[in-house]
Design a protein around this motif. Sequence first.
Motif, PDB file in Angstrom:
ATOM      1  N   GLN A  10       0.859  -1.186   0.000  1.00 47.31           N
ATOM      2  CA  GLN A  10       0.000   0.000   0.000  1.00 47.31           C
ATOM      3  C   GLN A  10       0.896   1.237   0.000  1.00 47.31           C
ATOM      4  OE1 GLN A  10      -2.488   0.558   3.491  1.00 47.31           O
ATOM      5  NE2 GLN A  10      -3.915   1.884   2.390  1.00 47.31           N
ATOM      6  N   SER A  11       0.910   1.953  -1.108  1.00 52.58           N
ATOM      7  CA  SER A  11       1.636   3.211  -1.173  1.00 52.58           C
ATOM      8  C   SER A  11       0.772   4.301  -0.562  1.00 52.58           C
ATOM      9  CB  SER A  11       1.986   3.542  -2.626  1.00 52.58           C
ATOM     10  OG  SER A  11       2.827   2.546  -3.158  1.00 52.58           O
ATOM     11  N   GLN A  32      -2.932   5.229  -1.407  1.00 50.74           N
ATOM     12  CA  GLN A  32      -3.343   4.308  -2.474  1.00 50.74           C
ATOM     13  C   GLN A  32      -4.019   3.071  -1.904  1.00 50.74           C
ATOM     14  OE1 GLN A  32      -2.824   5.175  -5.811  1.00 50.74           O
ATOM     15  NE2 GLN A  32      -2.205   7.083  -4.844  1.00 50.74           N
ATOM     16  N   GLY A  33      -4.606   2.309  -2.812  1.00 50.42           N
ATOM     17  CA  GLY A  33      -5.180   1.030  -2.423  1.00 50.42           C
ATOM     18  C   GLY A  33      -4.110  -0.027  -2.287  1.00 50.42           C
ATOM     19  N   GLN A  92      -2.072  -3.258  -3.559  1.00 51.65           N
ATOM     20  CA  GLN A  92      -1.669  -3.916  -4.794  1.00 51.65           C
ATOM     21  C   GLN A  92      -1.021  -5.246  -4.449  1.00 51.65           C
ATOM     22  OE1 GLN A  92       1.493  -1.976  -6.988  1.00 51.65           O
ATOM     23  NE2 GLN A  92       0.910  -2.979  -8.903  1.00 51.65           N
ATOM     24  N   THR A 133     -10.013   1.751 -14.540  1.00 52.99           N
ATOM     25  CA  THR A 133      -9.881   1.248 -13.179  1.00 52.99           C
ATOM     26  C   THR A 133     -10.703  -0.019 -12.989  1.00 52.99           C
ATOM     27  OG1 THR A 133      -9.618   3.509 -12.424  1.00 52.99           O
ATOM     28  CG2 THR A 133     -10.108   1.852 -10.763  1.00 52.99           C
ATOM     29  N   SER A 152     -13.411   0.552  -8.518  1.00 57.01           N
ATOM     30  CA  SER A 152     -13.446   1.988  -8.256  1.00 57.01           C
ATOM     31  C   SER A 152     -14.423   2.292  -7.134  1.00 57.01           C
ATOM     32  CB  SER A 152     -13.821   2.758  -9.523  1.00 57.01           C
ATOM     33  OG  SER A 152     -15.080   2.320 -10.006  1.00 57.01           O
ATOM     34  N   LYS A 185     -13.631   9.454  -2.743  1.00 56.69           N
ATOM     35  CA  LYS A 185     -12.309   9.130  -2.216  1.00 56.69           C
ATOM     36  C   LYS A 185     -12.167   9.649  -0.783  1.00 56.69           C
ATOM     37  CE  LYS A 185      -7.440   9.247  -3.561  1.00 56.69           C
ATOM     38  NZ  LYS A 185      -7.244   7.799  -3.606  1.00 56.69           N
ATOM     39  N   ALA A 214      -9.116   1.963  -4.365  1.00 62.26           N
ATOM     40  CA  ALA A 214      -8.165   2.915  -3.790  1.00 62.26           C
ATOM     41  C   ALA A 214      -8.549   3.363  -2.384  1.00 62.26           C
ATOM     42  CB  ALA A 214      -8.032   4.135  -4.696  1.00 62.26           C
TER      43      ALA A 214
END
Lengths: 115, 113
Positions: free
Chosen positions: A38-39, A42-43, A45, B2, B5, B9, B106
């Motif tokens: 997780q960066s 961000q989500g 990965q 994406t 999604s 956010k 995200a």
Amino acid sequence: AQSVTQPDIHITVSEGASLELRCNYSYGATPYLFWYVQSPGQGLQLLLKYFSGDTLVQGIKGFEAEFKRSQSSFNLRKPSVHWSDAAEYFCAVGDHGGATNKLIFGTGTLLAVQP
Amino acid sequence: DTAVSQTPKYLVTQMGNDKSIKCEQNLGHDTMYWYKQDSKKFLKIMFSYNNKELIINETVPNRFSPKSPDKAHLNLHINSLELGDSAVYFCASSQSTEMDIQYFGAGTRLSVL
């Protein structure tokens, strides 16, 4: 109960140095194991997964992990860290009971990379 | 394009309000999930749906009500928001209920004031 332990909350390495992030799991059956990254902002990965077969698995971005059943471990490694690898890393075990499956995550390891 | 999604956010709201978070996946997956990440970055599953049917409900307060209008969408509605609901909420999807990769959105950062 199923659980995942990541003993290192925070690790700092120098750019170009090697990296190993530790992960231990507790699971009664054959484990399905994952590493996610997780960066910031961000989500998650997926880096790599282990379901069966070869115990050394290769992932994206030059990462690899080795499943060791005798040690209940699934440590993540990278031979040479890049500054862009700075992120939070999560180990997870897939809990697949009956008609459901879910991921049980460790508490994460925050990786900082020094220039 | 994406794969998973989420909207919005960011979500900032007052205690006691009702809010919704939407999630859509274009992967053709049958199974979708909601996870909550608390302030210590700990991730825990809340719900899972398979083909619009609830299959996992992890003792989440009933102020949280997921809804899946079709298998590509899983929304999360939260009533009477509390301070402790502040967290990042992640939606994810997988091909089926068989053990497989879960693809994450995200995240939605919810702040309850």
